[in-house]
Design a protein around this motif. Sequence first.
Motif, mmCIF file in Angstrom:
data_model
loop_
_atom_site.group_PDB
_atom_site.id
_atom_site.type_symbol
_atom_site.label_atom_id
_atom_site.label_comp_id
_atom_site.label_asym_id
_atom_site.label_seq_id
_atom_site.Cartn_x
_atom_site.Cartn_y
_atom_site.Cartn_z
ATOM 1 N N ALA A 1 0.840 -1.198 0.000
ATOM 2 C CA ALA A 1 0.000 0.000 0.000
ATOM 3 C C ALA A 1 0.872 1.244 0.000
ATOM 4 O O ALA A 1 1.964 1.262 0.566
ATOM 5 C CB ALA A 1 -0.929 -0.003 1.212
ATOM 6 N N ASP A 2 0.373 2.302 -0.630
ATOM 7 C CA ASP A 2 1.104 3.572 -0.627
ATOM 8 C C ASP A 2 0.167 4.770 -0.438
ATOM 9 O O ASP A 2 0.537 5.911 -0.701
ATOM 10 C CB ASP A 2 1.937 3.730 -1.892
ATOM 11 C CG ASP A 2 1.119 3.667 -3.177
ATOM 12 O OD1 ASP A 2 -0.126 3.575 -3.084
ATOM 13 O OD2 ASP A 2 1.725 3.712 -4.266
ATOM 14 N N ARG A 3 -1.069 4.476 0.000
ATOM 15 C CA ARG A 3 -2.003 5.566 0.254
ATOM 16 C C ARG A 3 -3.040 5.101 1.272
ATOM 17 O O ARG A 3 -3.390 3.921 1.337
ATOM 18 C CB ARG A 3 -2.714 6.012 -1.023
ATOM 19 C CG ARG A 3 -3.665 7.187 -0.769
ATOM 20 C CD ARG A 3 -4.314 7.675 -2.024
ATOM 21 N NE ARG A 3 -5.163 8.845 -1.740
ATOM 22 C CZ ARG A 3 -5.152 9.950 -2.415
ATOM 23 N NH1 ARG A 3 -4.345 10.082 -3.454
ATOM 24 N NH2 ARG A 3 -5.955 10.939 -2.108
ATOM 25 N N VAL A 4 -3.520 6.088 2.067
ATOM 26 C CA VAL A 4 -4.636 5.843 2.977
ATOM 27 C C VAL A 4 -5.783 6.755 2.550
ATOM 28 O O VAL A 4 -5.599 7.964 2.367
ATOM 29 C CB VAL A 4 -4.249 6.138 4.438
ATOM 30 C CG1 VAL A 4 -5.476 6.030 5.358
ATOM 31 C CG2 VAL A 4 -3.149 5.195 4.909
ATOM 32 N N VAL A 5 -6.958 6.150 2.352
ATOM 33 C CA VAL A 5 -8.175 6.924 2.093
ATOM 34 C C VAL A 5 -8.944 7.001 3.405
ATOM 35 O O VAL A 5 -9.225 5.966 4.026
ATOM 36 C CB VAL A 5 -9.038 6.255 1.002
ATOM 37 C CG1 VAL A 5 -10.335 7.040 0.802
ATOM 38 C CG2 VAL A 5 -8.258 6.180 -0.304
ATOM 39 N N VAL A 6 -9.266 8.219 3.841
ATOM 40 C CA VAL A 6 -9.903 8.376 5.153
ATOM 41 C C VAL A 6 -11.317 7.802 5.119
ATOM 42 O O VAL A 6 -11.982 7.765 4.072
ATOM 43 C CB VAL A 6 -9.925 9.851 5.587
ATOM 44 C CG1 VAL A 6 -8.505 10.392 5.714
ATOM 45 C CG2 VAL A 6 -10.725 10.699 4.627
ATOM 46 N N GLN A 7 -11.777 7.345 6.265
ATOM 47 C CA GLN A 7 -13.045 6.615 6.341
ATOM 48 C C GLN A 7 -14.236 7.480 5.951
ATOM 49 O O GLN A 7 -15.266 6.960 5.499
ATOM 50 C CB GLN A 7 -13.241 6.044 7.736
ATOM 51 C CG GLN A 7 -13.303 7.066 8.852
ATOM 52 C CD GLN A 7 -13.332 6.403 10.228
ATOM 53 O OE1 GLN A 7 -12.978 5.235 10.394
ATOM 54 N NE2 GLN A 7 -13.760 7.153 11.229
ATOM 55 N N GLU A 8 -14.123 8.795 6.080
ATOM 56 C CA GLU A 8 -15.233 9.664 5.697
ATOM 57 C C GLU A 8 -15.471 9.688 4.191
ATOM 58 O O GLU A 8 -16.540 10.118 3.734
ATOM 59 C CB GLU A 8 -14.988 11.094 6.192
ATOM 60 C CG GLU A 8 -15.045 11.279 7.699
ATOM 61 C CD GLU A 8 -13.752 10.914 8.405
ATOM 62 O OE1 GLU A 8 -13.701 11.037 9.639
ATOM 63 O OE2 GLU A 8 -12.780 10.498 7.714
ATOM 64 N N ASP A 9 -14.477 9.233 3.411
ATOM 65 C CA ASP A 9 -14.583 9.279 1.947
ATOM 66 C C ASP A 9 -14.936 7.930 1.329
ATOM 67 O O ASP A 9 -14.794 7.739 0.117
ATOM 68 C CB ASP A 9 -13.265 9.781 1.336
ATOM 69 C CG ASP A 9 -13.000 11.239 1.658
ATOM 70 O OD1 ASP A 9 -13.988 11.984 1.864
ATOM 71 O OD2 ASP A 9 -11.820 11.631 1.715
ATOM 72 N N VAL A 10 -15.387 6.979 2.146
ATOM 73 C CA VAL A 10 -15.702 5.652 1.606
ATOM 74 C C VAL A 10 -17.075 5.195 2.081
ATOM 75 O O VAL A 10 -17.640 5.713 3.038
ATOM 76 C CB VAL A 10 -14.633 4.612 2.029
ATOM 77 C CG1 VAL A 10 -13.233 5.097 1.689
ATOM 78 C CG2 VAL A 10 -14.750 4.258 3.494
ATOM 79 N N ALA A 11 -17.589 4.228 1.374
ATOM 80 C CA ALA A 11 -18.797 3.500 1.791
ATOM 81 C C ALA A 11 -18.452 2.025 1.798
ATOM 82 O O ALA A 11 -17.788 1.523 0.883
ATOM 83 C CB ALA A 11 -19.953 3.784 0.845
ATOM 84 N N ARG A 12 -18.892 1.317 2.832
ATOM 85 C CA ARG A 12 -18.531 -0.094 2.940
ATOM 86 C C ARG A 12 -19.775 -0.951 3.126
ATOM 87 O O ARG A 12 -20.665 -0.616 3.914
ATOM 88 C CB ARG A 12 -17.579 -0.301 4.107
ATOM 89 C CG ARG A 12 -17.162 -1.757 4.291
ATOM 90 C CD ARG A 12 -16.069 -1.908 5.304
ATOM 91 N NE ARG A 12 -15.805 -3.325 5.580
ATOM 92 C CZ ARG A 12 -14.863 -3.779 6.393
ATOM 93 N NH1 ARG A 12 -14.077 -2.904 7.012
ATOM 94 N NH2 ARG A 12 -14.703 -5.080 6.583
ATOM 95 N N GLU A 13 -19.759 -2.063 2.422
ATOM 96 C CA GLU A 13 -20.787 -3.078 2.579
ATOM 97 C C GLU A 13 -20.086 -4.427 2.673
ATOM 98 O O GLU A 13 -19.493 -4.894 1.691
ATOM 99 C CB GLU A 13 -21.758 -3.076 1.397
ATOM 100 C CG GLU A 13 -22.608 -1.817 1.300
ATOM 101 C CD GLU A 13 -23.587 -1.875 0.143
ATOM 102 O OE1 GLU A 13 -23.674 -2.961 -0.482
ATOM 103 O OE2 GLU A 13 -24.235 -0.870 -0.122
ATOM 104 N N GLY A 14 -20.145 -5.037 3.857
ATOM 105 C CA GLY A 14 -19.463 -6.306 4.050
ATOM 106 C C GLY A 14 -17.980 -6.177 3.813
ATOM 107 O O GLY A 14 -17.320 -5.333 4.427
#
Length: 394
Positions: free
Chosen positions: A101-114
């Motif tokens: 990995a070479d990047r972190v996407v902050v949790q506010e910018d994602v949607a997760r299902e399972g």
Amino acid sequence: MISFDEALAIVVAEAQPLAAETVTLGAAQGRVLAEPCVAQVDAPRSDISVMDGYALRDADLALGAPFRVIGVAYPGTRFDGVVQQGACVRLFTGAPLPEGADRVVVQEDVAREGDTMRVVGTLSGKRYIRPHGSDFRVGEVLLEAGTVLGPRALVAAAGADVATVPVWRRPRLSVISTGDELAEPGHARGRAGSIPESASYGAAALGEAWGAEIIDRYRLRDDIAELTAGATRALDEADVVVVTGGASVGEKDYAKQIFVSLGTEILFSRIAIMPGKPVWFGRRGAQFVLGLPGNPSSAMVTARLFLTTLLAGLSGRAPSAALRWRSAELTAPLEAVSARETFVRARFDGDGVAPLGNQDSGLQRALAEADVLIRRLPHAAAAPAGSMVSVIDF
């Protein structure tokens, strides 16, 4: 009688650090490093995330496809695997970045299902990664010798994986007050003609604030036998002895002559300053004796000038650290000065410094109101409001 600068130079020359000792970080607050503090680990020890989010390959973001969540990483716990194309790892602030990995996407910018994660926000250019060793590396000097270990310095030392530090020993200080008229606070009201003894409390507190370990504080009558026994006791236990009172030339001012009889060499006696002309300073081997006037304001002014300088040097600081003069604007006028260098008690009033109206050396209420000393050179002319003067914190 010598000048203030001549007397100060004598104290500075004598104020050399005592022996070094090693203490734990928990006991190091306020102590002075005798050797540099060197990092024992890299910080951080690997690339880490600075946000809660998902670690992935930056190149995969352009594909616009969802990511498979293949694991999780916590601070101190690395994900045991490699992030391949289209995969990501859930991780939290401080967690090691997974391999690949070479990047972190902050949790506010994602949607997760399972076990599927999609990027839904507008991404910034930040990767939210703190690189390995970006703070410091093993072997780097974080704190130089002579550093006073305050809260922020202790954080750096602990972060460098240092458990103990070499520091200069704290000077042991005993304070003796002299005078038949003195009574312990709380007892003067019951004894006609007595006054509460106060100067020793101020001298001891000032000494402790400047790195001393207070060994004892006691009051002695103007009796040669009692004073001799007290002086002997103080010299047996302390590196520095402060004596308040008995510094003048009165019939019962025995203190100085008693310390001389016990082997103390007088390095100076009487200085051309106001207040505090009778102050004296001596040495017996590796021990020092500072004689202060008995009047509370005179005692505290001279202690601020000379005791702090001596203790700064003995505890490992530069002696000059005690007297860092700075410029301030007068908000009220000052009178002309006589042939003696004068230290005016004053206080900050928001815009500058205002001299206290009464400079009597015996005052105590006014002493509590002062928070700076103004330095006035001999024969200085009257200074109007708006003039710039040299001051130190009092």
